[in-house]
Design an enzyme around this catalytic site. Structure first.
Site: not given
Ligand code: NAD
Length: 287
Positions: A56, A114
């Protein structure tokens, strides 16, 4: 137990005895220029778990925010993830120490591989050494599925504390949840809000259940996971949504409501991750 105006936090006890907050804050795609502000907001609203990754490119800002926040280091659970081409034991150790240096920290609460990188046994034994050295309090994996997970565990001394996998109402991962429970590895959901896809925030089933509890569809989607003991790390750069996502442990879903949400499972993941990430050349990444 941490209680503040937005939450009484609950914890998952990992297989090494360490307690990890059930709700944390993820920073994937949070631009490094705003990450420090976002993490400071998250800590000020009551989050005590932050999930970043080398990939990231915002680890430094996460570390800076933790140090500036005034929250004692031991009260914050910090996760990052390894991203390394041609991994060897030596390169893994250097790489992890690079994360510590960038973040200005002495130890990490959780270090994850990862995604499967092809030489995972060697990475894992280096992680195990770093646990003994005190640099890593717990170690785990991400995006490991039965074949890669079993291969890793076969030669491991330490069973992964966590497997962070895509998990949400549309992709509920029931077989993996059962498999991880059987070996004592906690499931941590990435994309707990399905990255905003499939109309999740106005989904009629989630909205109707939410209305009965005075909660939003997003809050119901998160509660569906945490009620099963699945750790969530929702991401938002907006403080009011960070708070909303934290205020998800103060209500419970009935068995009928859980069953209605189980019906939303498509059995398919969202597209583009981690296969998308694998298109990048890891050697582009400097340590
Ligand atoms: P997420 O499912 O958390 O969704 C994020 C989206 O939802 C954003 O667009 C945000 O604006 C919106 N949102 C968040 N809260 C909201 C609310 N209360 N109401 C309306 N909209 C809302 O997606 P993400 O960020 O991809 O996943 C969460 C975390 O998981 C990441 O930040 C990261 O730390 C981790 N991640 C890990 C991997 C991996 O391969 N290990 C991959 C993707 C994400």
């Amino acid at each position: 137990m941490l209680t503040n105006e937005h939450t009484t936090m609950e914890y998952v006890t990992l297989n090494n005895g360490l307690k990890m907050p059930l709700v944390g804050y993820g920073v994937y795609l949070v631009d490094p220029s705003v990450t420090e502000r976002c993490v400071l907001d998250a800590l000020s609203t009551g989050y005590r778990s932050i999930d970043t990754a080398q990939y990231y490119e915002n680890e430094a800002a996460v570390g800076a925010a933790v140090r500036k926040s005034g929250v004692p280091r031991e009260d914050v659970f910090i996760t990052t993830k390894l991203f390394l081409s041609k991994p060897t034991s030596q390169r893994t150790k250097e790489n992890v120490k690079g994360s510590l240096r960038r973040m200005g920290l002495d130890y990490l609460d959780l270090m994850l591989i990862h995604w499967p990188m092809g030489n995972d046994g060697e990475i894992w034994s280096a992680f195990e050494d770093l646990v003994k050295e005190g640099c890593l309090r717990s170690i785990g994996v991400s995006n490991f599925y039965p074949v890669t997970f079993d291969r890793l565990v076969r030669n491991a001394s330490i069973v992964p504390a966590v497997n962070q996998i895509e998990t949400h109402v549309f992709y509920q991962q029931r077989p993996m949840v059962q498999k991880m429970a059987a070996v004592g590895t906690a499931v941590e959901s990435w994309g707990p809000l399905a990255e905003g896809m499939n109309g999740i925030f106005s989904h009629p089933v989630l909205s109707e259940i939410g209305a009965a509890h005075g909660k939003t569809a997003a809050q119901v989607a998160l509660r569906f996971l945490t009620q099963q003991g699945i750790i969530v790390i929702p991401k938002s750069v907006h403080k009011e949504r960070m708070i909303q996502n934290l205020e998800t442990l103060d209500f419970g879903l009935s068995e009928d409501e859980m069953e209605a949400i189980r019906g939303l499972d498509t059995g398919h993941n969202l597209e583009g991750w981690p296969s998308d990430a694998l298109r990048y050349e890891p050697s582009d990444f400097s340590h």
